[in-house]
Structure formats: structure tokens, C-alpha cells
Scaffold this active site. Sequence first.
Site, PDB file in Angstrom:
ATOM      1  N   PRO A  87      14.503  16.581 -47.698  1.00  0.00           N
ATOM      2  CA  PRO A  87      13.441  17.054 -46.804  1.00  0.00           C
ATOM      3  C   PRO A  87      12.777  15.456 -46.526  1.00  0.00           C
ATOM      4  O   PRO A  87      11.811  15.146 -47.282  1.00  0.00           O
ATOM      5  CB  PRO A  87      12.384  17.935 -47.111  1.00  0.00           C
ATOM      6  CG  PRO A  87      12.520  17.833 -48.789  1.00  0.00           C
ATOM      7  CD  PRO A  87      13.846  17.755 -49.202  1.00  0.00           C
ATOM      8  N   ASP A  89      11.000  11.533 -49.986  1.00  0.00           N
ATOM      9  CA  ASP A  89      11.320  12.778 -50.292  1.00  0.00           C
ATOM     10  C   ASP A  89      10.001  13.737 -50.335  1.00  0.00           C
ATOM     11  O   ASP A  89       9.568  13.499 -51.326  1.00  0.00           O
ATOM     12  CB  ASP A  89      12.397  12.776 -51.565  1.00  0.00           C
ATOM     13  CG  ASP A  89      12.893  13.957 -52.020  1.00  0.00           C
ATOM     14  OD1 ASP A  89      12.729  15.198 -51.548  1.00  0.00           O
ATOM     15  OD2 ASP A  89      13.820  14.089 -53.047  1.00  0.00           O
ATOM     16  N   HIS A  90      10.133  14.585 -49.637  1.00  0.00           N
ATOM     17  CA  HIS A  90       8.776  15.359 -49.405  1.00  0.00           C
ATOM     18  C   HIS A  90       8.666  16.276 -50.861  1.00  0.00           C
ATOM     19  O   HIS A  90       7.665  16.703 -51.149  1.00  0.00           O
ATOM     20  CB  HIS A  90       8.531  16.272 -48.407  1.00  0.00           C
ATOM     21  CG  HIS A  90       7.153  16.218 -47.952  1.00  0.00           C
ATOM     22  ND1 HIS A  90       6.280  16.613 -48.830  1.00  0.00           N
ATOM     23  CD2 HIS A  90       6.685  16.443 -46.685  1.00  0.00           C
ATOM     24  CE1 HIS A  90       5.138  16.628 -48.053  1.00  0.00           C
ATOM     25  NE2 HIS A  90       5.440  16.564 -46.750  1.00  0.00           N
ATOM     26  N   ARG A  91       9.740  16.494 -51.669  1.00  0.00           N
ATOM     27  CA  ARG A  91       9.702  17.251 -52.913  1.00  0.00           C
ATOM     28  C   ARG A  91       9.012  16.194 -53.793  1.00  0.00           C
ATOM     29  O   ARG A  91       8.580  16.757 -54.991  1.00  0.00           O
ATOM     30  CB  ARG A  91      10.966  17.470 -53.177  1.00  0.00           C
ATOM     31  CG  ARG A  91      11.820  18.590 -52.316  1.00  0.00           C
ATOM     32  CD  ARG A  91      13.177  18.657 -52.600  1.00  0.00           C
ATOM     33  NE  ARG A  91      14.010  17.553 -52.795  1.00  0.00           N
ATOM     34  CZ  ARG A  91      15.364  17.222 -53.019  1.00  0.00           C
ATOM     35  NH1 ARG A  91      15.772  18.630 -53.312  1.00  0.00           N
ATOM     36  NH2 ARG A  91      15.711  16.188 -53.083  1.00  0.00           N
TER      37      ARG A  91
END
Length: 419
Positions: A218, A391-393
Site C-alpha cells: 500500500p 509502504d503504509h504497513r
Amino acid sequence: MASRVLMPKGSDTMTEGKVLKWLKNEGEKVATGDALVEIETDKVDMEVESMAGGVLRKVLVQAGETVPVGQMLAIIGKADEDISSLVSANGGAPPAKAPAEKKEAPAAQPAPAAPTAVPAPELARPVAVAAGGRILASPLARRIARESGLDLAAIQGSGPGGRIIRRDVEGALAEGAPMRAPAGPQLVPPGVEYRDEPLSQMRKTIAARLTQSLGPVPHFYLTIEVDMKKAKELREAANKLNSELKLTYNDIIVKACATALTQHPDTNASYTGDAIRYYNRVNVGIAVAIEGGGLITPVVRDCNRKTLQQISAESKDLIARARTRKLKPEEYAGSTFSVSNLGMMGIEEFSAVINPPEGAILAVGSVAEKPVVEEGQIAVGLRCKMTLSCDHRVVDGATGARFLQTFKQILENPVLMAL
């Protein structure tokens, strides 16, 4: 005892490789450490050394064929040794992929049909051509030919193995050799609507990696504008003091990234599936475009512990060898953060795709003069837009923003890189 020569795994992402050229012939003596075969991996062209001495008894995969990692390429043994069992055992391995053949156009149908690929007529190539159709030429010869619009396919090489070198290109220019078609599509015979070219190992990997990145990862993007006036002053002063240094904006940006990452280790991280991995080393990858298509990311390791001069020298060496596909596997693996710079091509701003498993990549636009407001007055400023893909994680919005704040502060006050 006979030994097997296997297709090596040149990188973590490599699943198959192509045999470009055998450097030894069947029946020829081979010593341990001798260069045996040249292969094309997903990243580089590399020579595979023999792990045993003896005689090259049998070549099982011919030049131009693609096989999976671990498949047997050849057998080395004593001249009178029975190798029939090894040869027969190889029969159960997955078949090698032969170079793609051009398909004939289907017969014309009465009803209108979708456009079909028609093989383009082949040019006579008096030059040495590597497996996969790449003309063998030195980087300098390629640059001169590209800048002058000269068609390399019309030149006879005089270098080792028919390789085209500088004097060949200069001689061809003096004799009025054929030029490439100017900007725009190449001239093709009527009725030929398109042509298909097989994917190189590098392009296959790029396609797979980008799908892996943009699909599951994401992405979100944060853009800042940096005042590059003091970075320019640093660059000019350093190059004036040492004319051989040739410090670039990219060298300064890489060092600034490394300095900021040490202060924000939560950006120097990656997602592993069931954990977030925080790296203790700051290894910065530098995206490099390869002539003929493709991208590779050589890695400058421990950037936070190196001086600007060290980063500059190492970057130039890695980039030069990346463009000639001469990097070693360990030189393009293990990055924890990457920088992609298209500023030298006049690109003002863009967003880069994250290079898994990294958690972020910085896209750098051009450094350009523009009107800015300083203390209520319009003045000429030197600005550069940069976009952090996250990377939104791993990296939240506030996490990425704090990193960029520190990064911007360092570039606008380069003395902070020395503290």
C-alpha cells in the site's frame, strides 16, 4: 569424479538465467577458477567460474537458451571418465527454453481481423552479436554512435571477438555509414503493424517486482520542496578544492538521506509479514537505468559512516559498472532505502515505486531556479521537489513527514552532515 556445472542463483530474485556464450569448448581442459560460461541474469551479465578441474566433457545448454536456476549446464570430468549416468540424469530436468522464434502471420481472412504481428525484415549484421540480439560494442562506441545517430548494425567491429570500438565508429562516420531513422518510429515496410521482442531476464524481473510492489504494497506519497542553494555552494566549493572529486547533487542527497535515516530508524525498515524489521545499517540503493531498457539498483553500504568523498567515488564506480552490467551480485542486493533521481533529465517531480522489501524510496526531481518569496520580497531561488513513496504497513504519514523534515533541514544546512 565428474562434476556438474549448474545455473547459479545470481540474486534473491533470480529464478532462471540465459546462457550467452561458452568460454570453453567441449574437449578443452579447464582449471578450477577458469571462466567457463557467460550468463544473463535478471540483473547483470556475469561469468561463471569452474568449481572443478578437468575436461569440459559435455555442454548441455547451448548459447541463447534459458533454464531454471539449479539446472545442469555442463559436465566436467576426466577425459576417459564415464559420464553417461550424469547425462541421462539431466534428461529429467525441465527443458531449456530456446530463443523465441518469430511467428508467421496467419492467413488472411475474408472478415476484418485484429492486427497481427508480422516479422520485420532483418538487417544484415556484419558485427558480432551476443545471444539475445545485442550488438557487441564498447560503452564509448555506443555513446558516440548514439549522439551522432549512427546505426551500429551497419558497422564491422575490429575489437576482440568483433566488438565495435571507438575507431570503428569514427571510421564509419568518416565514410558516411547509414544513420538511424531520426526521432519517431523506425521506417518499416507497408503492412507491418508491430513487432514483438522477447523479454530480457532483467525486464522479466522488473515486471514481476513491480507487480509485487504496487499490488500488495500500500503506497502513499509525501512531497516536499527543498532550497538547494547551500547544497550547490557545497558542491561547487568541494569541486573547486578537488577537481577530481566531481561531487554531484545526488551524492549530497544520498548522504543527507543516510544522515536522516540514522535519526529516524523507523523509516529504515521493511515489512516481513509478521514483523517490522528495523535495520542497523544504512545501505542506500541508487536506481540506474540500463541502456536498451531495464533498471538496476547498486548499493552504497553504510552511507551514514562514509564521507561525501567516499560516497561520490563509490557511487561513480558502481553506476559505471551497472551500465555495463558488470556488477557482482552482492553489489546490487541488501539496500534498506533507495533513491531514484530523474532530475538530470529535466523531470520536475515524480513518484517512484518501492523496491521490495524496502519500506520507502525517494524520488528526486530537477534542481532549478524559480521565483520565491524571501522576507516579503520576490527573489530567484534554487529549488528541488522530492517525493517519498512509503509502504503504509511500515511507515505512517507522520513518520514519513518527520523523516522529510529532518532530510530537508540537512540539505538546507549541509554542515549537519558533518556533525
